[in-house]
Design an enzyme around this catalytic site. Structure first.
Site: not given
Length: 167
Positions: A84, A96, A99, A101
């Site tokens: 990424r 993506r 990802d 988070d």
């Protein structure tokens, strides 16, 4: 030590391998233990450009001595290892490779320039709430004062649209 829930998502490349490799990366973060992983779910993209592949989403539970911004740096490093490149992304909700988070950090509220915890949109997203509820349905959202189970029940059934693909 802080109990931290991390959301994982991917819709490019070998999605299952991206999740597996991300979990391996989470397991070797210094001063951090990977305690549990939720099942993986397949979900339609939410927002962003049309024509995207479906996402694979899950949640992992970490126990860490790191500070929130320090853990975030490690998460971004894991994303980079999977390919990424945040600096070239043109859409906030575009495709993506990976990802990661930070969703929840104990019962804390964190406000940093590049980090807000609880994740500001998690309560609207079945693809976050469903795997999170598999790990801890009774966790109380520190801002909304509702459990994960209660938040998931607020998502209209037509908007849930998620399919469990693995344990």
């Amino acid at each position: 030590m802080a109990m931290v829930y991390v959301g994982l998502g991917t819709n490019l490349g070998d999605r299952l391998e991206n999740i597996r490799e991300a979990r391996k990366g989470l397991a070797v973060i210094p001063d951090t233990d990977l305690l549990d992983n939720a099942p993986i779910y397949e979900t339609a993209p939410m927002g962003g450009p049309g024509g995207q592949e479906n996402y694979y989403n899950t949640v992992s539970l970490l126990d860490t001595r790191l500070e929130p911004v320090e853990l975030l740096r490690h998460l971004h490093a894991i994303e980079r290892l999977r390919g990424r490149r945040r600096e070239g992304e043109t859409s906030r909700w575009g495709p993506r490779l990976l990802d990661l988070d930070i969703l929840l950090w104990d019962d804390a509220v964190v406000e940093e320039p590049n980090l807000t915890v609880p994740h500001p949109r998690m309560a609207e997203r079945a693809f976050v709430l469903k795997p999170l509820s598999d790990l801890d349905p009774d966790f109380l959202h520190p801002v909304l004062d509702l459990t994960i189970r209660e938040l998931l029940q607020r998502i209209p059934p037509d908007d849930a649209g998620i399919r469990r693909i693995s344990v």
